[in-house]
Enzyme design. Structure first.
Site, mmCIF file in Angstrom:
data_model
loop_
_atom_site.group_PDB
_atom_site.id
_atom_site.type_symbol
_atom_site.label_atom_id
_atom_site.label_comp_id
_atom_site.label_asym_id
_atom_site.label_seq_id
_atom_site.Cartn_x
_atom_site.Cartn_y
_atom_site.Cartn_z
ATOM 1 N N ILE A 1 0.846 -1.206 0.000
ATOM 2 C CA ILE A 1 0.000 0.000 0.000
ATOM 3 C C ILE A 1 0.876 1.249 0.000
ATOM 4 O O ILE A 1 0.430 2.312 -0.370
ATOM 5 C CB ILE A 1 -1.005 0.055 1.182
ATOM 6 C CG1 ILE A 1 -0.299 0.144 2.529
ATOM 7 C CG2 ILE A 1 -1.972 -1.108 1.135
ATOM 8 C CD1 ILE A 1 -1.206 0.665 3.631
ATOM 9 N N ASP A 2 2.139 1.115 0.429
ATOM 10 C CA ASP A 2 3.014 2.300 0.519
ATOM 11 C C ASP A 2 3.511 2.767 -0.856
ATOM 12 O O ASP A 2 4.036 3.869 -0.976
ATOM 13 C CB ASP A 2 4.235 1.989 1.395
ATOM 14 C CG ASP A 2 3.883 1.841 2.861
ATOM 15 O OD1 ASP A 2 2.699 2.009 3.209
ATOM 16 O OD2 ASP A 2 4.785 1.549 3.663
HETATM 17 O O1 F6P Z 1 4.593 -1.698 4.646
HETATM 18 C C1 F6P Z 1 3.251 -1.432 4.705
HETATM 19 C C2 F6P Z 1 2.855 -0.941 6.049
HETATM 20 O O2 F6P Z 1 1.491 -0.724 5.899
HETATM 21 C C3 F6P Z 1 3.594 0.279 6.587
HETATM 22 O O3 F6P Z 1 3.126 1.484 6.100
HETATM 23 C C4 F6P Z 1 3.366 0.116 8.065
HETATM 24 O O4 F6P Z 1 4.372 0.781 8.810
HETATM 25 C C5 F6P Z 1 3.433 -1.339 8.248
HETATM 26 O O5 F6P Z 1 2.989 -1.928 7.062
HETATM 27 C C6 F6P Z 1 2.643 -1.818 9.426
HETATM 28 O O6 F6P Z 1 2.869 -3.166 9.597
HETATM 29 P P1 F6P Z 1 2.226 -4.054 10.757
HETATM 30 O O7 F6P Z 1 0.981 -4.621 10.183
HETATM 31 O O8 F6P Z 1 3.234 -5.069 11.032
HETATM 32 O O9 F6P Z 1 1.920 -3.188 11.920
#
Ligand code: F6P
Length: 364
Positions: free
Chosen positions: A141-142
């Site tokens: 999504i980033d």
């Molecule tokens: O890499 C995608 C992402 O959505 C980042 O923007 C975010 O920091 C991370 O995943 C969050 O991951 P988790 O689900 O492990 O908290």
């Protein structure tokens, strides 16, 4: 019969199921392919007993608009850093990639499609170097993967963030308040920048440009006249003050190597108060709402295109590549190139120029 294994790795993302369905439907036209899905990225292969599922037309029917992934995912561990408990009770990691490759041979797997972001595609490249027939599909999504115009899931996240800006604008205007909307974006501010432009935010703070709190304050003060006014700030979770670092909590989950980001919106409010900004401020943290739920039509179409192309790359033995969107075509790019550098916002980014033209402050 030939066998293809699909794995989904890293954080989930709207469109994962649509990619899986597209691979399976395309493969079933060939008649001589069986498709398996490994549960929780490659864990399903490495676990004893093995956890894989057969993915046929019936199994994937109608999943194109379902959020998440029917074969589950994980962003912990992996074949190169498999968590093990030491005798003293502490956790460390071991490289189980050779075990995994042997297991895949034993399972008669001819090819693998790994759907994931930069971490997962780094694993794909390392497995390819060890001789595995592997193809990557870019998910995040980033939108921080270079070598492809865009990744699936990103536009859905932008849509959700934009709808949130729209909602905050009306409550901010009614209460003469400033709202901080914290969106995802670890190192890349694409979601924040797009939502700020689409939603008409006044300020947008992203990891690529550490902000000066006095500049943020100035931009917000311009929105108030005789005590009346309002504003919306879209801030990426990885944004930080030019004198500070990202806001995060230590995460103790076994095998989780990321910093768990969150809290920059609250910090921003404190920094503005310290800098003497007097108006009411509130924060909203959007979090995983950006990752769950149905993909918008754009992402379903993109996922379908990635899935069909990825399987055709398997047929053509184009291993060691990632499928990429280079408008209007879908092409193969070497995984090595795809992971070499992230896709970040720069001053030259066209949308940055648009944001500037609209008068959106980025706090520098
Ligand atoms: O890499 C995608 C992402 O959505 C980042 O923007 C975010 O920091 C991370 O995943 C969050 O991951 P988790 O689900 O492990 O908290």
């Amino acid at each position: 019969m030939k066998r293809l294994l699909i794995a989904t790795g890293g954080g989930d993302c709207p469109g994962l199921n649509a990619v899986i369905r597209a691979v399976v439907h395309r493969a079933s036209q060939e008649k001589d392919w069986e498709i398996l899905g490994s549960i929780q990225a490659f864990n399903g292969v490495l676990w004893e007993p093995t956890e894989v599922v057969v993915l046929d037309d019936e199994k994937v029917s109608g999943i194109h608009f379902q959020g998440g992934t029917i074969i589950e995912t994980t962003n912990k561990g992996g074949p190169f850093s498999w968590p093990v408990k030491d005798k003293d009770g502490n956790w460390s990691t071991v490289d189980r990639s050779d075990d995994m490759i042997k297991k895949l041979q034993y399972m008669h797997i001819d090819a693998v499609i790994n759907i994931g972001g930069d971490g997962s595609q780094t694993i794909s490249q390392k497995l390819y170097e060890k001789g595995l027939n592997i193809i990557g599909v870019p998910k995040t999504i980033d939108n921080d993967l270079s070598s492809t115009d865009t990744t699936f899931g990103f536009q859905t996240a932008v849509q959700i963030a934009t709808e949130s800006v729209d909602k905050l604008v009306t409550t901010a205007a009614s209460h003469n308040r400033v709202f901080m909307l914290e969106v995802m974006g670890r190192n890349a501010g694409w979601i924040a920048l797009n939502a700020a432009v689409a939603g008409g935010a006044e300020v947008c703070l992203i990891p690529e440009f550490p902000y000066d709190i006095n500049k943020v304050k100035e931009a917000l003060e311009e929105r108030f006249h005789y005590g009346r006014g309002f504003a919306v700030v879209v801030v990426a979770e990885g944004a930080h003050n030019k004198n500070g670092e990202m806001v995060y909590q230590e995460n103790k989950e076994i095998g989780y190597e990321n910093k768990q980001l969150g809290g920059i919106a609250r910090k921003l409010i404190s920094e503005l108060q310290e800098a003497g900004f007097k108006h009411d401020m509130r924060e909203t943290v959007l979090g995983h709402l950006q990752r769950g739920g149905v993909p918008i039509a754009y992402d379903r179409v993109l996922s379908a295109q990635f899935g069909v192309k990825a399987f055709e790359m398997v047929l053509n033995s184009e291993f060691g590549n990632m499928v990429a969107y280079h408008h209007p075509e879908f092409v193969a790019v070497p995984l090595k190139k795809a992971i070499a550098k992230p896709n970040l916002v720069t001053k030259k980014t066209a949308l940055m120029k648009t944001a500037k033209g609209l008068g959106i402050s980025i706090g520098i």
